[in-house]
Write a protein that holds these residues in place. Structure first.
Motif: not given
Length: 103
Positions: A1-20
């Motif tokens: 569960m922790q691995r999935d949470f960290l992977k998902y949040t990292a992808q979301q953060i990376k997407y937001d940072l790349s866009e903004h």
């Protein structure tokens, strides 16, 4: 569960940072074979909550961390937008998925 949470949040953060904020994203660039960016520590600390008292101690720490002088992210734990403190203190589930640790 922790691995999935960290992977998902990292992808979301990376997407937001790349866009903004692409310049900020570059601060997380690493020289690794399996990834271009590293947003979380490789071996995050996991604490086993083996009793109600340990669980309550950890929740207390998590809820009070944003109000520490070092961070000053809110005046009260329940005022911090990303905290479950409001759920426990005021029975408000703003996330729509929280459950009480005793359930």
């Amino acid at each position: 569960m922790q691995r999935d949470f960290l992977k998902y949040t990292a992808q979301q953060i990376k997407y937001d940072l790349s866009e903004h904020h692409p310049a900020v994203l570059e601060r997380f660039q690493v020289n690794a074979k399996d990834r271009k960016y590293q947003l979380w520590e490789r071996n995050p600390l996991s604490i086993y909550c083996y009793s109600i008292s340990v669980t309550e101690q950890k929740l207390e720490y998590i809820h009070h961390n944003p109000i520490q002088e070092r961070w000053q992210l809110a005046a009260l734990p329940e005022e911090y937008a990303y905290s479950s403190a409001g759920f426990y203190q005021e029975n408000k589930d703003l996330f729509g998925f929280l459950t009480h640790y005793r359930d």
